[in-house]
Each structure stands twice: as C-alpha cells, then as structure tokens.
Motif scaffolding. Structure first.
Motif, mmCIF file in Angstrom:
data_model
loop_
_atom_site.group_PDB
_atom_site.id
_atom_site.type_symbol
_atom_site.label_atom_id
_atom_site.label_comp_id
_atom_site.label_asym_id
_atom_site.label_seq_id
_atom_site.Cartn_x
_atom_site.Cartn_y
_atom_site.Cartn_z
ATOM 1 N N ALA A 113 0.842 -1.205 0.000
ATOM 2 C CA ALA A 113 0.000 0.000 0.000
ATOM 3 C C ALA A 113 0.878 1.257 0.000
ATOM 4 N N CYS A 114 1.470 1.494 -1.149
ATOM 5 C CA CYS A 114 2.451 2.578 -1.277
ATOM 6 C C CYS A 114 1.761 3.876 -1.695
ATOM 7 N N GLY A 115 1.075 4.508 -0.742
ATOM 8 C CA GLY A 115 0.381 5.776 -1.002
ATOM 9 C C GLY A 115 1.301 6.953 -0.724
ATOM 10 N N MET A 157 2.449 8.267 2.061
ATOM 11 C CA MET A 157 3.530 8.039 3.020
ATOM 12 C C MET A 157 4.555 7.071 2.459
ATOM 13 N N GLN A 211 -3.453 -0.205 -5.079
ATOM 14 C CA GLN A 211 -4.744 -0.811 -5.407
ATOM 15 C C GLN A 211 -5.168 -0.532 -6.854
ATOM 16 N N SER A 254 -2.497 4.501 -9.679
ATOM 17 C CA SER A 254 -1.355 4.604 -8.761
ATOM 18 C C SER A 254 -0.125 3.881 -9.300
ATOM 19 N N ASN A 313 -0.574 -7.923 -2.823
ATOM 20 C CA ASN A 313 0.224 -7.673 -1.614
ATOM 21 C C ASN A 313 1.049 -8.894 -1.223
ATOM 22 N N MET A 341 5.155 13.645 6.881
ATOM 23 C CA MET A 341 5.214 13.944 5.445
ATOM 24 C C MET A 341 6.537 14.596 5.029
HETATM 25 N N1 LIG Z 1 -0.269 11.058 5.449
HETATM 26 C C1 LIG Z 1 0.535 11.296 6.497
HETATM 27 O O1 LIG Z 1 1.025 12.416 6.719
HETATM 28 C C2 LIG Z 1 0.898 10.166 7.404
HETATM 29 C C3 LIG Z 1 0.291 8.938 7.263
HETATM 30 N N2 LIG Z 1 0.632 7.917 8.111
HETATM 31 C C4 LIG Z 1 -0.038 6.623 7.986
HETATM 32 O O2 LIG Z 1 0.175 6.148 6.682
HETATM 33 C C5 LIG Z 1 -0.926 5.337 6.299
HETATM 34 C C6 LIG Z 1 -1.310 5.693 4.893
HETATM 35 O O3 LIG Z 1 -1.586 7.068 4.789
HETATM 36 P P1 LIG Z 1 -1.421 7.814 3.403
HETATM 37 O O4 LIG Z 1 -0.176 7.371 2.738
HETATM 38 O O5 LIG Z 1 -1.625 9.243 3.683
HETATM 39 O O6 LIG Z 1 -2.694 7.211 2.616
HETATM 40 P P2 LIG Z 1 -2.915 7.048 1.056
HETATM 41 O O7 LIG Z 1 -4.392 6.987 0.846
HETATM 42 O O8 LIG Z 1 -2.125 8.038 0.285
HETATM 43 O O9 LIG Z 1 -2.279 5.615 0.749
HETATM 44 C C7 LIG Z 1 -2.946 4.428 0.951
HETATM 45 C C8 LIG Z 1 -2.517 3.489 -0.161
HETATM 46 O O10 LIG Z 1 -3.121 2.238 0.086
HETATM 47 C C9 LIG Z 1 -3.374 1.642 -1.175
HETATM 48 N N3 LIG Z 1 -4.338 0.583 -0.987
HETATM 49 C C10 LIG Z 1 -5.644 0.678 -0.649
HETATM 50 N N4 LIG Z 1 -6.190 -0.557 -0.543
HETATM 51 C C11 LIG Z 1 -5.187 -1.433 -0.819
HETATM 52 C C12 LIG Z 1 -5.119 -2.847 -0.894
HETATM 53 N N5 LIG Z 1 -6.170 -3.616 -0.620
HETATM 54 N N6 LIG Z 1 -3.932 -3.399 -1.216
HETATM 55 C C13 LIG Z 1 -2.844 -2.639 -1.488
HETATM 56 N N7 LIG Z 1 -2.858 -1.293 -1.428
HETATM 57 C C14 LIG Z 1 -4.013 -0.710 -1.109
HETATM 58 C C15 LIG Z 1 -3.891 2.781 -2.015
HETATM 59 O O11 LIG Z 1 -3.751 2.449 -3.379
HETATM 60 P P3 LIG Z 1 -4.390 3.390 -4.519
HETATM 61 O O12 LIG Z 1 -3.600 4.658 -4.470
HETATM 62 O O13 LIG Z 1 -4.149 2.624 -5.756
HETATM 63 O O14 LIG Z 1 -5.831 3.548 -4.155
HETATM 64 C C16 LIG Z 1 -2.951 3.910 -1.558
HETATM 65 O O15 LIG Z 1 -1.838 3.962 -2.411
HETATM 66 C C17 LIG Z 1 -2.038 5.565 7.311
HETATM 67 O O16 LIG Z 1 -2.202 4.398 8.086
HETATM 68 C C18 LIG Z 1 -1.553 6.708 8.166
HETATM 69 O O17 LIG Z 1 -1.890 6.529 9.525
HETATM 70 C C19 LIG Z 1 1.603 8.047 9.052
HETATM 71 C C20 LIG Z 1 2.237 9.233 9.219
HETATM 72 C C21 LIG Z 1 1.902 10.425 8.470
#
Ligand SMILES: NC(=O)C1=CN([C@@H]2O[C@H](COP(=O)(O)OP(=O)(O)OC[C@H]3O[C@@H](n4cnc5c(N)ncnc54)[C@H](OP(=O)(O)O)[C@@H]3O)[C@@H](O)[C@H]2O)C=CC1
Length: 296
Positions: free
Chosen positions: A12-14, A16, A45, A49, A71, A147
């Motif tokens: 889940a490389c969003g 963060m 997902q 992305s 995953n 971030m």
């Molecule tokens: N944002 C922040 O400043 C901070 C965040 N965090 C923690 O980081 C975590 C993520 O936050 P953030 O990065 O902002 O969120 P995002 O929404 O940017 O990232 C979440 C990622 O999860 C992917 N995803 C969703 N469902 C699945 C699945 N079933 N299998 C694989 N990948 C999946 C999404 O894919 P797709 O893009 O394709 O939908 C997305 O890339 C949270 O738990 C948060 O608590 C911690 C510190 C700071």
C-alpha cells in the motif's frame, strides 16, 4: 530476519509509502552501511497509482517491481515489509490467505496510526490460527513518520523493542527511516500521543502560518512574499531550537521591554492559543487510538 543485503517491500504505497521510497532511492549505496536495500517490491490498489509510481520512479524501474493489488507477492519477495495502508484496511490485508507464511521470520514495519504491535501481530496470525496452523513469528515494529520524509526531514518515532529478538528489527527500521530524516525510540505506551505529535503537528503549525500570512496580506504584502518570509522565519526557529535554545528563553530574548513582541505574545495568551495547541494534540492522540479500534 534481514540479511545485510535485503529486499524491501512496501504494501500500500500511497502518500507516506511514496515519501519513504523517494528518500531511500535518493541515497547512493554506502559500502560502510550495515545494510543495503537490494530490490524493492511495492503494491497499490489502482492502475492510476501504478502509473503514478512508474512515472515518478522512471529511472529506478530496473530495481523496483510495482504490483496492482498483489500484496502477497510483495511479502513473498521482501525481507523487510513496510505496511502503508489506512488503519481500517490492516486486518483485511494482513489476514489474507498465505500472508502469515509469507511474512514468517520477516520484519513488518507499520506506519499505521492507532494499530498496536499486538493488534498487528494478531491480524497476521488470526487466519493461520483458525486453519489450525502454527502462528507465524513476525518481527513487528511500529513507527510514525511524517510527510517531511519527502524532503528527508521526517521525525520518525519507532517503538522500542519488546524483547531481545526484536532488537535487530528495530535497528534495521531506524536505519531505513534515517534515510528520510531522524528517528527516535519511544515506549509503545506513548505511541498514540507522541505519534500524533510527529505525525500531525506540522498540519497544526500551518494554521499559525495561515494567520500570520492573512495579517501580512491585510497589511499590504503579497501572499507569496509573505510565505517566503514566514518559511525562512520558521526555518530559523527550527535551527535555534535544534541548537539547544529553550523556547521560553528565546521568547524572553526576543521580547524587549516595552516592545512589540510581548504585545503579540500577550494577545496569544488572551486567545488561549497555548492551551488550544495542547488540547489539539490531546484530541489527535485520542482519535489515533480510536482509528486502531474498529471505529472508522
Ligand atoms: N499522510 C501522512 O502524513 C501520514 C500517514 N501515516 C499513515 O500512513 C498510512 C497511509 O496514509 P497515506 O499514505 O496518507 O494514505 P494514502 O491513501 O495516500 O495511501 C494508501 C494506499 O493504500 C493503497 N491501498 C488501498 N487498498 C489497498 C489494498 N487492498 N492493497 C494494497 N494497497 C491498497 C492505495 O492504493 P491506490 O492509491 O491505488 O488507491 C494507496 O496507495 C495511514 O495508516 C496513516 O496513519 C503516518 C504518518 C503520516
């Protein structure tokens, strides 16, 4: 556990996960480093992305494999796996068929708000346990970066090892996050509050920045110029604090008798700003804890 040269996974490389990946890829390999990241496997997902990551890391694609929705493949190919999903998705992702086996004896680094190491371990072992199999041994390390990892300036808190067998996992985790800023160990009991301090307070500081910008604009300066001045002032404050100047001593030094700064500070006190920040951190910590439960 991780060999000196290991494969890194980010499930889940969003936002963060991408910030962490960018930091790791921007560093040249160091022959004297205790570890070395060989290949990198990430999952997201959606196809959008996948394209985003392919474009962003175009010059590193010989080293990175990007999966859409797979995953398990990330966990199978990696010695150290960073879990970067939203907290509510953790049980579904870690409880998937085969995930326990794939993560056995690996390091799993969570960046999730509210999820304790115990909850994380339980999410991995539940499915395997139900099938009557031996629960996998996964070295779970809880972290909370921020971030600023994007700019190599994160402050990442890392949970202290619970027992001797987790000491190396914490070392590897700190080494990874040192690529994107600084790291500090804290006991897990402090994680909801202090994780919120590092994870959320930058957003809270932007409210103060906005107030200063608004009044600068009201006074006649254009917003981009005001932002540049506030940014450098904040940077200067960070440098002064980093050099060991105590905030209350700095406040006294800047407030000359009969001057203007003390008037501004007294106005902030009248408006309850200090206690507003304290309670904002308290409610943020409470919400982080709730995110770890089933509450959405
Ligand atoms: N944002 C922040 O400043 C901070 C965040 N965090 C923690 O980081 C975590 C993520 O936050 P953030 O990065 O902002 O969120 P995002 O929404 O940017 O990232 C979440 C990622 O999860 C992917 N995803 C969703 N469902 C699945 C699945 N079933 N299998 C694989 N990948 C999946 C999404 O894919 P797709 O893009 O394709 O939908 C997305 O890339 C949270 O738990 C948060 O608590 C911690 C510190 C700071």
């Amino acid at each position: 556990m991780s060999p000196p040269s290991f494969n890194l996974g980010i499930v889940a490389c969003g936002q963060m996960g991408t910030a962490i990946l960018a930091g790791i890829l921007s560093q040249d390999p160091d022959a004297n480093a205790p570890w070395n990241v060989k290949r990198i496997f990430v999952s997201v997902q959606t196809a959008a992305s996948v394209s985003r990551l392919q474009n962003m890391f175009a010059q590193h694609l010989s080293r990175i494999t990007i999966y859409q929705g797979d995953n398990l493949a990330v966990a199978e190919h990696s010695h150290v796996v960073i879990l970067g999903c939203k907290p509510a998705l953790m049980e579904g992702i870690l409880g998937a068929e085969g995930m326990g086996d794939a993560l056995n004896d690996h390091i799993l680094v969570s960046v999730l708000a509210g999820k304790t190491t115990e909850m994380t371990r339980r999410a991995i072992s539940d499915i395997e346990g139900r099938a009557g199999r031996v629960a996998p041994r996964v070295h779970v390390v809880r972290t909370m970066p921020n971030m600023a990892a994007r700019e190599h300036a994160s402050m990442t808190v890392v949970s202290s090892p619970e027992d001797e067998s987790d000491i190396e996992a914490v070392r590897v985790t700190r080494w990874l996050f040192d690529h994107v800023g600084k790291t500090h160990e804290i006991p897990e009991s402090l994680f909801d509050l202090i994780g919120s301090l590092v994870g959320c307070s930058a957003a809270m500081f932007t409210v103060a920045v906005d107030g200063l910008l608004d009044q600068s604009v009201a006074g006649g300066l254009n917003r981009p110029a005001a932002l540049k001045l506030v940014t450098q002032t904040l940077y200067g404050l960070a440098k002064l604090l980093e050099a060991g100047n105590h905030p209350s001593v700095l406040r006294e030094e800047i407030s000359s008798p009969g001057g203007s700064t003390i008037q501004g500070l007294m106005e902030l006190d009248r408006q309850g700003v200090r206690s507003a920040y304290a309670s904002a951190l308290a409610v943020t910590g409470e919400r982080a804890k709730a995110l770890g439960s089933k509450e959405k």
